[in-house]
Motif scaffolding. Sequence first.
Motif, PDB file in Angstrom:
ATOM      1  N   TYR A  10       0.845  -1.207   0.000  1.00 10.44           N
ATOM      2  CA  TYR A  10       0.000   0.000   0.000  1.00 10.44           C
ATOM      3  C   TYR A  10       0.879   1.254   0.000  1.00 10.44           C
ATOM      4  CZ  TYR A  10      -3.553   3.310   1.671  1.00 10.44           C
ATOM      5  OH  TYR A  10      -4.392   4.390   1.805  1.00 10.44           O
ATOM      6  N   ILE A  41      -3.217   8.277   1.925  1.00  8.71           N
ATOM      7  CA  ILE A  41      -4.607   7.984   1.506  1.00  8.71           C
ATOM      8  C   ILE A  41      -4.739   8.082  -0.011  1.00  8.71           C
ATOM      9  CG2 ILE A  41      -5.846   8.498   3.644  1.00  8.71           C
ATOM     10  CD1 ILE A  41      -6.246  11.364   2.568  1.00  8.71           C
ATOM     11  N   PRO A  43      -5.868   6.088  -2.316  1.00  7.95           N
ATOM     12  CA  PRO A  43      -7.119   5.739  -3.019  1.00  7.95           C
ATOM     13  C   PRO A  43      -8.129   6.885  -3.007  1.00  7.95           C
ATOM     14  CG  PRO A  43      -6.488   3.996  -1.492  1.00  7.95           C
ATOM     15  CD  PRO A  43      -5.633   5.181  -1.170  1.00  7.95           C
ATOM     16  N   LEU A  44      -8.030   7.752  -1.989  1.00  7.74           N
ATOM     17  CA  LEU A  44      -8.996   8.837  -1.882  1.00  7.74           C
ATOM     18  C   LEU A  44      -8.480  10.144  -2.480  1.00  7.74           C
ATOM     19  CD1 LEU A  44     -10.215   8.245   1.783  1.00  7.74           C
ATOM     20  CD2 LEU A  44     -11.348   7.563  -0.318  1.00  7.74           C
ATOM     21  N   TRP A  45      -7.171  10.370  -2.357  1.00 13.77           N
ATOM     22  CA  TRP A  45      -6.658  11.686  -2.734  1.00 13.77           C
ATOM     23  C   TRP A  45      -5.997  11.718  -4.116  1.00 13.77           C
ATOM     24  CZ3 TRP A  45      -7.968  16.281  -2.012  1.00 13.77           C
ATOM     25  CH2 TRP A  45      -7.117  17.334  -2.273  1.00 13.77           C
ATOM     26  N   PRO A  47      -6.855  10.695  -7.085  1.00  7.47           N
ATOM     27  CA  PRO A  47      -7.649  11.189  -8.219  1.00  7.47           C
ATOM     28  C   PRO A  47      -7.688  12.714  -8.297  1.00  7.47           C
ATOM     29  CG  PRO A  47      -8.831   9.449  -7.081  1.00  7.47           C
ATOM     30  CD  PRO A  47      -7.643   9.777  -6.241  1.00  7.47           C
ATOM     31  N   PHE A  48      -7.597  13.363  -7.153  1.00  7.50           N
ATOM     32  CA  PHE A  48      -7.644  14.835  -7.140  1.00  7.50           C
ATOM     33  C   PHE A  48      -6.248  15.427  -7.330  1.00  7.50           C
ATOM     34  CE2 PHE A  48     -11.092  13.191  -4.575  1.00  7.50           C
ATOM     35  CZ  PHE A  48     -12.167  13.746  -5.230  1.00  7.50           C
ATOM     36  N   LYS A  52      -6.605  16.688 -13.573  1.00 10.36           N
ATOM     37  CA  LYS A  52      -6.642  18.104 -13.943  1.00 10.36           C
ATOM     38  C   LYS A  52      -7.687  18.791 -13.084  1.00 10.36           C
ATOM     39  CE  LYS A  52      -7.497  20.890 -18.071  1.00 10.36           C
ATOM     40  NZ  LYS A  52      -6.265  21.656 -18.120  1.00 10.36           N
ATOM     41  N   ALA A  54     -10.762  20.481 -11.837  1.00 14.23           N
ATOM     42  CA  ALA A  54     -12.054  20.585 -12.516  1.00 14.23           C
ATOM     43  C   ALA A  54     -12.426  22.027 -12.798  1.00 14.23           C
ATOM     44  CB  ALA A  54     -13.129  19.932 -11.659  1.00 14.23           C
ATOM     45  N   GLN A  57     -11.836  23.315 -16.200  1.00 14.61           N
ATOM     46  CA  GLN A  57     -12.555  22.746 -17.326  1.00 14.61           C
ATOM     47  C   GLN A  57     -13.884  23.452 -17.535  1.00 14.61           C
ATOM     48  OE1 GLN A  57     -13.065  18.653 -16.381  1.00 14.61           O
ATOM     49  NE2 GLN A  57     -10.880  18.285 -16.160  1.00 14.61           N
ATOM     50  N   ASP A  63     -23.133  17.376 -20.631  1.00 15.61           N
ATOM     51  CA  ASP A  63     -23.242  17.092 -19.199  1.00 15.61           C
ATOM     52  C   ASP A  63     -24.228  18.043 -18.542  1.00 15.61           C
ATOM     53  OD1 ASP A  63     -21.372  15.193 -19.593  1.00 15.61           O
ATOM     54  OD2 ASP A  63     -19.706  16.347 -18.767  1.00 15.61           O
TER      55      ASP A  63
END
Lengths: 223, 226
Positions: A10, A41, A43-45, A47-48, A52, A54, A57, A63
């Motif tokens: 991990y 962390i 798995p949680l952080w 992606p942010f 890019k 948001a 964008q 959407d």
Amino acid sequence: MSLRELVVVYLIVGVACASLVIRKGAVDASRVASAAATVVIWPLWAPFALGKPAAAQAPNPRDTGAVARIERALGEAVDAAADTPMQGVFSRPVAARVLAEVARVATRVGELRALAQRAGFDLEASARRLRDLEARGSPERTVATARLQHESLIRLDKLLVDDVQALDDLADLLEALRSQLLLARYAGSSAEGAEAMVSEVWARLEGLGAVMDVGRMPMDSPT
Amino acid sequence: MSAGILDRLLRTPKEVANDCREERGAADVARAAIIAIALGAALFGGVVGSWRGDWQVAFAALKLPLVSIGTLAICAPAFYAIAQVFGRPWPLRAVVSIMLAAGARLSLVLLAAAPVMWLLISLGASYPLVKVLAALVYGLAGIAALALLIRGLGGERGRAAIVSIFVCVFMLTGGQLAWVLRPYIGMPDRSKAVALFTKEREGGLVYQLFVAAGEIVDPKPARGPL
């Protein structure tokens, strides 16, 4: 696999993600904090931290529902105008042409969004590079090239934002037109307001079409 | 930490859920949520640990955030996959931010319940009562979190299935992780030293909750720590 081995794996993944976060741009306190959080962390952080932002964008009109709203409003407006004096002004073929133009704009928005996601088209990164070059006192020619790149990206971004806004505005206008046509149909009131709106719809589409196809003749308005 | 985001989580969860889904400020929501989850769980853990006192306060304050954040971290990929399967092809950021926002709402309810819990412990609440109360507070907080999760999933088909499956996955994972990291309240036998982890084997969590409920009705010496 024991719990200890699992924790080690991990943390290895976390450190790998954190190194990507650090390499993503200029290292400052917030990036270091973000990398530290990623280790623990991921798995949680991650992606942010790795994605890019948001906020940079522009919303996708598909959407936000602008295209769906336009499609719905056009269908209802055609039905409202059917068998009334407005039928000639707002018929099904006219609605189909509006929709075709909207689809072209939506496609272009999609392309611009895809472009903005690609490496080398990051507005923030280009601004940062320009600032770095200026701060380091790099040669004027290098700075000028970086400035040109940054200004081009700003213009691309503005095109995207303007198109998205234009589609949202068009959706609002078509919904208002639909309501006017329904009012004219059921209350027997004058359709003057609706006629003016139809003209406005064509004017806006001409504006979008002119931007899209440089050198192409503006669309023929039926009014 | 943005107090505004936490305020919106409590007052307008639907709005926050929509923003997460459309990735409007999702990173800000995630950041505030992670901090809220850690702080809320730490405070509630500290209060629960105050039943035994001493080092148990610090141990529980450390372990409860680990359970909360650990469970979310383990469940995040599952939630993403479940959402994809049931027709929600959203980006990972959107899914994780919805989940974190729900977790933050859970922690804020824990935070709100902490003073009441502390008062009851100060008034001499028994070990089984504290165990059941802590479980009830978690249940209540879970309902608050579920409300945000449901709103975040939108009105399209498959929402009930996603929520049901995710709640099962989350409860099993969270329950097991919490069980592994126990005790939080501390050993009921005060002659024993405060311990970071227990080495006793006592069956599952659900079984222990039944035992605790039975002990409230018919008090007798507690069998093991939670």
